[in-house]
Write a protein that holds these residues in place. Structure first.
Motif, mmCIF file in Angstrom:
data_model
loop_
_atom_site.group_PDB
_atom_site.id
_atom_site.type_symbol
_atom_site.label_atom_id
_atom_site.label_comp_id
_atom_site.label_asym_id
_atom_site.label_seq_id
_atom_site.Cartn_x
_atom_site.Cartn_y
_atom_site.Cartn_z
ATOM 1 N N LEU A 42 74.183 44.326 86.972
ATOM 2 C CA LEU A 42 75.495 44.591 86.391
ATOM 3 C C LEU A 42 76.568 44.665 87.465
ATOM 4 N N LEU A 43 76.264 45.383 88.542
ATOM 5 C CA LEU A 43 77.236 45.492 89.635
ATOM 6 C C LEU A 43 77.529 44.131 90.264
ATOM 7 N N ASN A 44 76.465 43.372 90.506
ATOM 8 C CA ASN A 44 76.652 42.029 91.083
ATOM 9 C C ASN A 44 77.432 41.113 90.137
ATOM 10 N N ASP A 45 77.142 41.266 88.837
ATOM 11 C CA ASP A 45 77.870 40.448 87.863
ATOM 12 C C ASP A 45 79.354 40.803 87.849
ATOM 13 N N LEU A 46 79.613 42.104 87.982
ATOM 14 C CA LEU A 46 81.010 42.527 88.012
ATOM 15 C C LEU A 46 81.751 41.916 89.204
ATOM 16 N N LYS A 47 81.128 41.978 90.357
ATOM 17 C CA LYS A 47 81.769 41.437 91.560
ATOM 18 C C LYS A 47 81.893 39.923 91.471
ATOM 19 N N THR A 48 80.818 39.272 90.977
ATOM 20 C CA THR A 48 80.868 37.809 90.837
ATOM 21 C C THR A 48 81.971 37.393 89.866
ATOM 22 N N SER A 49 82.084 38.154 88.786
ATOM 23 C CA SER A 49 83.134 37.859 87.807
ATOM 24 C C SER A 49 84.527 37.976 88.431
ATOM 25 N N ASN A 50 84.695 39.013 89.246
ATOM 26 C CA ASN A 50 85.989 39.183 89.925
ATOM 27 C C ASN A 50 86.266 38.035 90.889
#
Length: 365
Positions: A42-50
């Protein structure tokens, strides 16, 4: 993404208890392992999304910048053309004003010139009438003087030739007195000559001077006064010639004056016709210029309105580009801040997992 969500994830990570590190949890297939992996993903997805969103924003920013600059450049060219159109309309209106004022000045000058010509014409006509009266009077005086001279010469001619005459003897003083009323017509030398003859006759020396003798007496066979009569006759002939010459000059001058007046009248007649034509033409031009000025004012007002609209369009395009830049910077700063928080959460998350893993491993020993 709201940073409060990230802060909430951070609080969740800090309160979770994990028994082993990431690699161990991933190998056990336990529920704890799945939970850890889910949080990490989830954290990685958040950063990747940003990051992906920022990439899209970067591309959009480049596109917005190019489009905005191109639009401003195009609008600036249009504004430059509108500026030239407005300047041309303004110059045309001002030129119409100049032409109208020039026409007004010319009409005023031409009107004054016509008045001066009329006044001068009246003055010359009056002067010509006055001069003509003087000419007629001078002609009469000359003719009267010539008539007196002819009478005197006729009497002297009979006296000198021995023919019947009203003269018994020649009196220079009498002749001088008869001519005195016309003395203004004669030159001073002529009248002086009569005065000298009268003085010589009065002194008895006239005959001696007439003979050209300096010391002798006159011959006994000469008639008394004969030489004086001849001198008077010659003097009258000189006066007659002088008057005839003066009369001819008077007539020539009078004719020349009439010619000069005729030439002036002919020239002014042509000038008056020209001035009247020009006044009419300038007046018609003024009427046209009044209409043209109204049209020019309308054109200038329209050009001014178009120029303001084009300038407002440039201002609006510039303001829109600045807004897009500000929005881009705001979003960039927000994503950078969120990514920093995510990195901090991941770091804390890793530390929590490792600490829990270490505590679990120590308890089993």
């Amino acid at each position: 993404m709201n940073k409060f969500i990230i802060v909430g994830l951070l609080a969740l990570v800090c309160t979770q208890a994990f028994e082993i590190d990431f690699s161990l949890l991933l190998q056990t297939g336990s529920e704890s392992n799945d939970a850890v992996q889910a949080v990490y993903d989830l954290l990685n997805d958040l950063k990747t999304s940003n990051i992906e969103a920022q990439g899209v924003a970067d591309e959009k920013n480049i596109s917005d910048e190019e489009i905005g600059q191109a639009r401003i450049a195009a609008l600036s060219k249009v504004n430059e053309l509108n500026q030239k159109a407005w300047a041309s309309a303004k110059a045309r209106r001002e030129q119409i004003g100049v032409e109208y004022r020039e026409a007004t000045d010319y009409i005023a000058w031409a009107t004054q010139r016509l008045a001066d010509i009329d006044r001068r014409s009246v003055e010359l006509q009056e002067l010509r009438c006055f001069s003509n009266g003087l000419f007629v009077r001078a002609i009469k005086q000359h003719n009267d003087a010539l008539g007196v001279i002819r009478v005197l010469k006729n009497d002297l001619s009979g006296y000198l030739t021995g023919q019947p005459s009203s003269l018994v003897e020649v009196s220079v003083q009498n002749v001088s007195d008869k001519l005195k009323q016309y003395s203004q017509l004669f030159n001073q030398d002529a009248m002086t000559k009569f005065a000298q003859l009268a003085a010589e006759q009065a002194s008895g020396n006239a005959e001696l001077h007439a003979l050209g003798q300096e010391g002798g007496s006159s011959s006994s066979d000469r008639q008394p006064g004969l030489n004086v009569g001849q001198l008077v006759y010659n003097a009258l002939s000189d006066l007659e010639d002088q008057l005839k010459s003066s009369l001819a000059n008077l007539e020539a001058n009078e004719i020349a004056a009439y010619y000069q007046l005729a030439d002036w009248l002919a020239d002014t007649e042509s000038e008056v016709a020209h001035l009247n034509d020009e006044i009419q033409r300038k007046t018609q031009l003024q009427d046209k210029l009044v209409v043209q000025e109204q049209a020019a004012l309308a054109v200038q007002a329209k050009a001014n309105s178009v120029l303001k609209d084009s300038q407002n369009a440039i201002n609006a395009a510039t303001a829109s580009l600045y807004e897009l830049r500000d929005l881009y910077e705001t979003e960039l700063n927000r994503r950078d801040e969120e990514n920093a928080i995510i990195d901090e959460v991941i770091h804390i998350f890793k530390q929590q997992v490792l600490e829990m893993a270490n505590q679990t491993s120590f308890g089993k020993k």
